[in-house]
Design an enzyme around this catalytic site. Structure first.
Site, PDB file in Angstrom:
ATOM      1  N   HIS A  74      -3.456   7.535   2.406  1.00  0.00           N
ATOM      2  CA  HIS A  74      -3.431   6.084   2.687  1.00  0.00           C
ATOM      3  C   HIS A  74      -5.019   5.405   3.084  1.00  0.00           C
ATOM      4  CE1 HIS A  74      -3.774   1.733   0.940  1.00  0.00           C
ATOM      5  NE2 HIS A  74      -3.809   1.345   2.656  1.00  0.00           N
ATOM      6  N   ASN A  76     -10.103   0.423   0.214  1.00  0.00           N
ATOM      7  CA  ASN A  76      -8.600   0.888   0.523  1.00  0.00           C
ATOM      8  C   ASN A  76      -8.640  -0.134  -1.448  1.00  0.00           C
ATOM      9  OD1 ASN A  76      -5.973   0.425   0.047  1.00  0.00           O
ATOM     10  ND2 ASN A  76      -6.287  -0.977   2.496  1.00  0.00           N
ATOM     11  N   CYS A 127       0.548  -0.846  -0.303  1.00  0.00           N
ATOM     12  CA  CYS A 127       0.382   0.109  -0.366  1.00  0.00           C
ATOM     13  C   CYS A 127       1.338   1.495  -0.231  1.00  0.00           C
ATOM     14  CB  CYS A 127      -0.872   0.112   1.565  1.00  0.00           C
ATOM     15  SG  CYS A 127      -2.023  -1.494   1.319  1.00  0.00           S
TER      16      CYS A 127
END
Ligand code: UT7
Length: 332
Positions: free
Chosen positions: A256, A286, A116
């Site tokens: 994020h 996500n 990520c």
């Protein structure tokens, strides 16, 4: 010698049309809209449908958007970096395919995997190429088709992830705008907590690995949460401190989008108020490498030349990072 700064000069994004809402997930697994919303902040995520539809389909749509909005040509880019955990294929790289599709005959391209945190790592890499003076146009792309590696019977992971992608063009900036600083970190202590066990050289694919669901994302959510909430907040605070930035001089936090609670903790540690925090987790979930460029994509009309942006990310590996940039142009 004065090294040029690498600025974002154009950006584009893409999310697939199909919306997988919390209400639909309620009919698939033992979960509730209330649980997902309070624990993560997610309301729906996008899913790419279609046989043989891989990441590159979304990248090409994002690049079409980038070109239509900015009018820039891409056939003369020097490099293409694709940060992803879901390339079209393990070999050959998705970046090589993208170079071919945009007609960038003199470019080199490669895929970069830092879970990520990939987009921050890729931006740092692209910036270094430009700062060196060797390259003038670097395309940095972040995206994932997370639905291809998620087990939709596992309620601990399938509610979190979605598909999407964004892209930015980096070019030298004579006014000194662009990427000013970045801090990147990795610690393999995180490997047991967030991984896809099989499909690599340790456990190549077999009928047994498939039967055991070992090609899907496995996450120990609570353990990852603890590391994420501390490290993402700390690294964002660290980059502010070493660049003498304060909550007042930061215009935007670009975090994020893994969990609204992690985003809130990061903003709090930085002292940044809610209206300065880019947020779209409720709409896309996500998207792993897609979260940061999709934040820029959603907020691009509010960005002004000279704005100070702090990116912060945390992901599997573990990996984490923060990047400080000043925006180079007024919204078009
Ligand atoms: O982006 C890359 C890095 N990843 C992250 O940053 C993710 C970090 N982790 C998280 O965001 C959170 O840990 C999750 C959202 C994944 C989970 O939230 P949590 O508050 O840590 O929940 P938990 O794992 O502690 O589970 C609490 C309870 C458990 O039930 P029991 O044992 O208390 O009876 C789970 O089985 O919630 C249950 N649960 C669910 N219930 C309804 C887990 N998933 C679900 C679900 N719906 N989807």
């Amino acid at each position: 010698m004065n090294r040029p700064k690498a600025a974002i000069t154009a950006l584009g994004g893409y999310v697939p049309e199909f919306r997988l809402t919390n209400q639909v997930l309620e009919t698939m697994i033992d979960t509730s809209d209330e649980w997902i919303t309070t624990r993560t902040g997610i309301k729906e995520r996008r899913i790419l449908k279609g046989d043989g539809a891989g990441l590159s389909i979304m990248i090409l749509e994002a690049l079409k958007d980038l070109q239509e909005k900015s009018g820039v040509e891409l056939h003369d880019v020097d490099a293409v970096i694709v940060s992803t955990v879901t390339p079209d294929m393990p070999v050959a790289s998705t970046a090589a395919f993208i170079c071919h599709k945009i007609g960038a005959k003199n470019a080199f391209g490669f895929d970069l995997q830092a879970a990520c945190s990939g987009f921050v790592f890729a931006m740092g890499t692209g910036a270094s190429y430009i700062e060196s003076g060797r390259y003038k146009k670097v395309l940095v792309i972040g995206g994932d088709k997370m639905s291809s590696i998620i087990d939709y019977t596992d309620r601990t992971t399938c509610v979190i992830f979605g598909d999407g992608c964004g892209a930015v063009l980096l070019e030298p900036n004579e006014e000194g705008h662009g990427i000013q600083d970045f801090i990147l970190r990795s610690d393999g202590i995180g490997r047991p907590y967030l991984k896809i066990k099989a499909g690599g050289s340790m456990y190549p694919p077999t009928a047994e690995t498939v039967a055991n669901n070992e090609h899907f994302v496995y996450q120990e959510g609570q353990a990852v949460f603890k590391f994420a909430v501390t490290n993402m907040a700390e690294i964002a605070a660290q980059i502010m401190e070493r660049n003498n930035l304060t909550a007042d001089t930061v215009n935007w936090l670009v975090p994020h989008q893994a969990n609204k609670r992690i985003i809130d903790a990061t903003a709090k540690r930085m002292g940044v108020s809610d209206e300065k925090v880019m947020l779209n987790i409720h709409r896309y979930g996500n998207t792993t490498n897609g979260t940061l460029p999709l934040c820029l994509w959603d907020y691009q009309n509010q960005l002004k030349k000279g704005d100070t942006l702090i990116f912060a990310a945390f992901g599997g590996g573990f990996t984490w990072g923060s990047l400080y940039l000043t925006w180079a142009y007024d919204a078009k």
